[in-house]
Design a protein around this motif. Structure first.
Motif, PDB file in Angstrom:
ATOM      1  N   GLY A  91    -133.890 -38.198 -19.772  1.00 60.66           N
ATOM      2  CA  GLY A  91    -133.876 -39.473 -20.458  1.00 60.66           C
ATOM      3  C   GLY A  91    -135.227 -40.148 -20.539  1.00 60.66           C
ATOM      4  O   GLY A  91    -135.427 -41.026 -21.359  1.00 60.66           O
ATOM      5  N   ALA A  95    -135.673 -44.804 -20.522  1.00 59.42           N
ATOM      6  CA  ALA A  95    -134.334 -44.973 -19.959  1.00 59.42           C
ATOM      7  C   ALA A  95    -134.413 -45.518 -18.539  1.00 59.42           C
ATOM      8  O   ALA A  95    -133.649 -46.418 -18.171  1.00 59.42           O
ATOM      9  CB  ALA A  95    -133.580 -43.649 -19.983  1.00 59.42           C
ATOM     10  N   LYS A 134    -123.264 -37.739 -21.946  1.00 62.21           N
ATOM     11  CA  LYS A 134    -124.087 -38.513 -22.892  1.00 62.21           C
ATOM     12  C   LYS A 134    -123.303 -38.795 -24.165  1.00 62.21           C
ATOM     13  O   LYS A 134    -123.475 -39.843 -24.785  1.00 62.21           O
ATOM     14  CB  LYS A 134    -125.415 -37.813 -23.178  1.00 62.21           C
ATOM     15  N   ALA A 171    -131.370 -41.705 -24.949  1.00 61.88           N
ATOM     16  CA  ALA A 171    -132.103 -41.552 -23.681  1.00 61.88           C
ATOM     17  C   ALA A 171    -131.269 -42.043 -22.495  1.00 61.88           C
ATOM     18  O   ALA A 171    -131.212 -41.376 -21.456  1.00 61.88           O
ATOM     19  CB  ALA A 171    -133.434 -42.305 -23.748  1.00 61.88           C
ATOM     20  N   GLN A 174    -128.543 -39.520 -21.718  1.00 59.00           N
ATOM     21  CA  GLN A 174    -129.084 -38.384 -20.960  1.00 59.00           C
ATOM     22  C   GLN A 174    -129.374 -38.779 -19.521  1.00 59.00           C
ATOM     23  O   GLN A 174    -129.100 -38.014 -18.590  1.00 59.00           O
ATOM     24  CB  GLN A 174    -130.365 -37.886 -21.611  1.00 59.00           C
ATOM     25  N   TYR A 175    -129.924 -39.968 -19.343  1.00 59.30           N
ATOM     26  CA  TYR A 175    -130.291 -40.475 -18.011  1.00 59.30           C
ATOM     27  C   TYR A 175    -129.059 -40.550 -17.109  1.00 59.30           C
ATOM     28  O   TYR A 175    -129.064 -40.029 -15.994  1.00 59.30           O
ATOM     29  CB  TYR A 175    -130.931 -41.850 -18.181  1.00 59.30           C
TER      30      TYR A 175
END
Length: 180
Positions: A91, A95, A134, A171, A174-175
């Motif tokens: 991320g 993020a 995500k 982002a 994903q983080y």
């Protein structure tokens, strides 16, 4: 009921979408229920039942559940450990900054203020973001953005979601998912 559903009422088993032990297989738009508090799970089921949170399948399922069944499912999922976590490994810096600091210039507080540092959850009704896919994260942020999800307190998430860019949503997804 999580494993078998409620066939007489046409309710499929929770595991069909939410996976064994409340962890959704691989990724997708269904949330992991393991790792969420019983209070949060019960609130979401009540919101689906009342129609204040809209998702056709979940609205139908929740309407077929009794208060006792909602309580039992919430208690069950509240006992399960969440998925393995790798939060923050993807991320990027943007993020991480949104999670920990926010962006004052855009009136975006740190996500951690409500969802706990690295999305670990904060209190019984502020959900854990850590370990959600995500895809699910983006789906929910976009639902807040377009107003199709309105079960947030006084529109707070709807307002914050409007201020995030598509790249930031990706982002952050994903983080919190720990995608590598």
């Amino acid at each position: 009921m999580a494993a078998t559903g409620k066939p007489a009422a046409g309710v499929q088993a929770c595991v069909a979408c939410h996976g064994q032990a409340g962890i959704t297989p691989a990724s997708g738009i269904f949330p992991n229920l393991a790792g969420l508090t019983p209070e949060y799970v019960a609130k979401q089921l009540a919101d689906f039942r009342q129609g204040t949170r809209k998702q056709p399948l979940m609205n139908t399922i929740a309407q077929a559940l009794t208060e006792q069944e909602i309580g039992q499912l919430a208690a069950y999922y509240g006992t399960l450990a969440g998925p393995p976590l790798h939060v923050g490994e993807a991320g990027g810096e943007a993020a991480r900054k949104l999670d920990q600091v926010g962006d004052g210039a855009r009136a975006l507080p740190a996500c951690a203020n409500c969802h706990g540092l690295r999305g670990m959850g904060e209190g019984p009704l502020l959900p854990r973001l850590a370990g959600q896919s995500k895809e699910y994260f983006a789906d929910q942020i976009n639902a807040f953005r377009n107003g199709s999800r309105q079960n947030d307190d006084v529109g707070v998430m709807r307002a914050f979601a409007q201020r995030l860019t598509d790249a930031e949503v990706d982002a952050l997804g994903q983080y919190y998912a720990g995608a590598r």
